[in-house]
Design a protein around this motif. Structure first.
Motif, PDB file in Angstrom:
ATOM      1  N   ARG A 102      43.911   0.465 -20.252  1.00 55.73           N
ATOM      2  CA  ARG A 102      44.580  -0.801 -20.381  1.00 55.73           C
ATOM      3  C   ARG A 102      45.824  -0.340 -21.449  1.00 55.73           C
ATOM      4  N   PRO A 152      34.428  -2.337 -12.815  1.00 61.79           N
ATOM      5  CA  PRO A 152      35.433  -2.809 -13.698  1.00 61.79           C
ATOM      6  C   PRO A 152      35.779  -2.573 -15.082  1.00 61.79           C
ATOM      7  N   ARG A 153      34.911  -2.199 -15.718  1.00 62.07           N
ATOM      8  CA  ARG A 153      35.089  -2.136 -17.187  1.00 62.07           C
ATOM      9  C   ARG A 153      35.487  -0.408 -17.507  1.00 62.07           C
ATOM     10  N   ALA A 154      35.451   0.240 -16.550  1.00 61.65           N
ATOM     11  CA  ALA A 154      35.705   1.746 -16.718  1.00 61.65           C
ATOM     12  C   ALA A 154      37.343   1.535 -16.443  1.00 61.65           C
ATOM     13  N   ARG A 155      38.184   1.540 -17.390  1.00 61.93           N
ATOM     14  CA  ARG A 155      39.703   1.087 -17.175  1.00 61.93           C
ATOM     15  C   ARG A 155      40.451   1.698 -18.387  1.00 61.93           C
ATOM     16  N   LYS A 177      46.806  -1.857 -16.073  1.00 58.68           N
ATOM     17  CA  LYS A 177      45.329  -1.463 -15.956  1.00 58.68           C
ATOM     18  C   LYS A 177      45.304  -0.437 -14.823  1.00 58.68           C
ATOM     19  N   TYR A 184      42.104   1.447 -12.965  1.00 58.70           N
ATOM     20  CA  TYR A 184      40.654   1.210 -12.914  1.00 58.70           C
ATOM     21  C   TYR A 184      40.158   2.632 -12.530  1.00 58.70           C
ATOM     22  N   CYS A 185      39.008   2.895 -13.231  1.00 52.07           N
ATOM     23  CA  CYS A 185      38.063   4.125 -12.788  1.00 52.07           C
ATOM     24  C   CYS A 185      39.123   5.556 -13.101  1.00 52.07           C
ATOM     25  N   SER A 222      28.952   5.497 -16.039  1.00 53.52           N
ATOM     26  CA  SER A 222      30.186   4.746 -16.882  1.00 53.52           C
ATOM     27  C   SER A 222      31.380   4.749 -16.314  1.00 53.52           C
TER      28      SER A 222
END
Length: 643
Positions: A400, A395-398, A422, A424-425, A391
């Motif tokens: 913001r 791209p959803r591991a971020r 944003k 990322y990871c 997880s």
């Protein structure tokens, strides 16, 4: 008990005018209740004596100390420390007169060493730091910047024989750009690396008509009543602070800069010792003396110039060895000024990028990037270390966050424009930074410190823009959207590969970010390591693809900063057998990884550093000694076997 380095006394005494303690110490003086307060004299059992003012059992105010070793101090105290102004003298004849803080030289001060060397300038926590002048007993003199007790920054060195160098220093050695002026009036403008000529430069023989603005001897016009050009340049570069201007004017006035700067320059690759251990005598400058003789003989009578023409010699050195020289003729009628301006522009181009300043087109973008990295690294660093999970990728591991200009509940106010950030990871890249032994605080200071980033002047063929941290440890590259997707897709395999192979040659990635600013404009960045960030000077850089098609560089466009290609590599590189096997094994593993990710457009960056001849000579001598010893041992073994 010795109180020579740091004197601090906290004692409890009964209210008597004279008290002898059980350990043999004696106090005579004023009391406030049960503690010394006012004027008093304290005598330690080892013979150390303090006479002066006390404040609630601590030496505070003006006083005198004489240690049992014979050293003395007279001046200000605070809380038991030498603090303020005072004079310290040792039994060996050395002395220091100036400012103190917590029993260390700090601020303005003059120190006379036991060998009669003198330093007059600024100190920080017991070491020379700031602007100062050091005079050796043999007459050598240095005026300029210091850091941590060594000559670092801009400075001028004048030797007793009249030689003079003006330029950059690092850790007590000439390092960077500078000007060397000879007694006969000839000049050498060029670069040095750790005390040795290294790189391209120009030698101007006697009689060369240098433009007045380009002469380093213009400093000789300094009037003691005005600010010196050296001081002005140091202040403009930020090496000294404005609030020390008055004191430093006084220093430069005492030094008589005008008289000091009339002379010539000669270099030694010996570290200049502030204790006078290395005096930079004629023996240590024999190499340059030989070069000076060579220069005079190679001019072929060019000292006698016509009124409208002159010659210069364009040279290239590698670690003190002259490898290339070209004689150029110039006509003063054909714009002498333009020729020198061209050389100065060429020298500026070699600098790795342009510092982003306020008003630069990338200024607000840089501020946003720095603010975002500072926020996310600061947020993720305190999280306990753990193994990454599936997880944590994608791209959803971020993280913001919105950064309004006026600040919010979660973000500080700032001087840039409002933007969306944003990251990322974050957990993956946090572990990668630790895997690559990158300290979080150093990472933030390098990219987000007070100094701005540098924008490289030559972007790659992809159209990406490159930025460089001020310490040149990190490269920041803009990415296209599809490039970001590819990097996110390969990140799990990349993480496993670099974790399994400590000696991987693949680029090290430290962060992946996106900034969204006006009207939805998005800028994507990746932070990478700069492999050419090293204390060693990189003399040649190569981008090797293993191909011959179009893999050469136009010889007319080659300069120090040029990245060369496959066909330009004319050196044979020899490695130990074990090193060669390890290198080829790692290259094979890295190539297999790139192939598994369907990446075929890659190359290997190679940097070459040439060591000074004396280092190679010493290494060869050591190798011969080892070989001789091994040969003797083998002979003895054979002899024993025969017997």
């Amino acid at each position: 008990m010795s109180y020579e380095g740091s004197v601090r006394v906290v004692i409890d005494l009964i209210a008597w005018s004279r008290e002898v303690l059980s350990n043999g110490d004696v106090y005579i003086g004023d009391f406030d209740g049960l503690i010394p307060h006012g004027e008093g004299k304290y005598m330690w059992s080892d013979g150390t004596i303090y006479i002066g003012k006390w404040d609630k059992s601590q030496m505070t105010g003006h006083g005198q100390v004489r240690w049992s070793s014979g050293a003395t101090y007279e001046g200000d105290f605070s809380g038991g420390f030498l603090h303020g102004s005072g004079t310290f003298c040792r039994i060996d004849g050395s002395s220091y007169k100036g400012s103190w803080r917590m029993s260390m030289q700090h601020g303005m001060g003059i120190k006379t060493y036991s060998n009669s060397d003198i330093y007059d300038g600024f100190w920080k926590e017991g070491l020379q730091e700031g602007v100062g002048k050091y005079t050796w007993i043999n007459g050598n003199t240095y005026v300029g910047s210091w850091k941590a007790g060594k000559m670092s920054g801009r400075g001028i060195m004048k030797w007793a024989n009249g030689d003079l160098f003006e330029g950059s220093w690092l850790d007590g050695l000439i390092h960077g750009a500078g000007c060397l002026k000879y007694a006969d009036g000839s000049y050498y403008f060029g670069t040095w690396s750790k005390g040795l000529k290294d790189g391209q430069g120009t030698f101007s023989p006697v009689g060369t008509k240098l433009p007045q603005y380009h002469k380093f001897s213009e400093y000789s016009a300094y009037d003691n009543s005005s600010q010196s050009p050296l001081l002005a340049s140091l202040m403009n570069s930020g090496e000294i602070k404005q609030n020390t201007l008055i004191s430093e004017r006084n220093i430069l006035g005492r030094w008589n800069i005008g008289r000091f700067l009339r002379g010539r320059g000669r270099i030694s690759n010996t570290t200049v010792s502030v204790e006078g251990v290395s005096d930079l005598d004629d023996n240590s400058r024999s190499t340059l003396s030989q070069e000076s003789n060579y220069t005079s003989s190679s001019c072929d009578g060019s000292n006698e110039f016509q009124d409208d023409q002159f010659f210069v010699y364009e040279r290239e050195y590698v670690q003190g060895v002259l490898i290339k020289e070209r004689r150029r003729h110039y006509d003063s009628k054909a714009s002498t000024r333009s020729m020198w301006q061209h050389k100065l522009r060429k020298k500026r181009v070699r600098s790795p990028g342009e510092t982003i300043y306020k008003g630069h087109k990338s200024y607000y973008l840089m501020l946003n990037l720095q603010l975002g990295i500072r926020y996310t690294v600061g947020k993720i660093t305190p999280v306990p270390v753990r193994e990454v999970r599936s997880s944590d990728f994608g791209p959803r591991a971020r993280i913001r966050m919105y950064f309004p200009k006026d600040g919010s509940q979660y973000t500080p106010s700032h001087n840039s424009i409002s933007f969306f950030w944003k990251d990322y990871c974050p957990m993956v890249f946090r572990n990668l930074r630790e895997m690559f032994k990158i300290d979080a605080a150093d990472y933030m200071m390098s990219i987000c410190g007070g100094d701005g980033l540098k924008e490289l002047s030559s972007p790659g063929k992809s159209g990406s823009i490159f930025y460089l941290s001020q310490d040149e440890r990190f490269v920041i590259k803009t990415l296209r959207k599809y490039e970001l997707k590819i990097l996110l897709k390969m990140l799990p395999r990349y993480y496993n590969h670099v974790g399994a192979h400590d000696n991987t040659l693949i680029t090290k990635f430290f962060g992946l970010h996106r900034i969204t600013i006006r009207r939805g404009q998005k800028v994507r960045f990746v932070v990478m390591g700069n492999m050419f960030c090293t204390e060693l000077r990189i003399h040649h850089r190569y981008d090797l693809k293993g191909s011959l098609q179009g893999r050469s560089t136009n010889k007319e466009n080659i300069c120090e900063s040029t990245t060369l290609k496959d066909l330009d590599l004319s050196y044979a590189l020899y490695l130990k057998k074990s090193w060669r096997e390890s290198l080829f094994r790692q290259i094979s593993l890295d190539c297999m990884f790139l192939e598994s990710q369907c990446i075929i457009d890659y190359s290997m960056l190679l940097g070459l550093h040439f060591r000074p001849p004396e280092q190679l000579k010493a290494q060869l001598e050591n190798q011969r000694t080892v070989q001789n010893d091994e040969s003797l041992s083998a002979k003895e073994c054979c002899k024993c076997n025969l017997e």
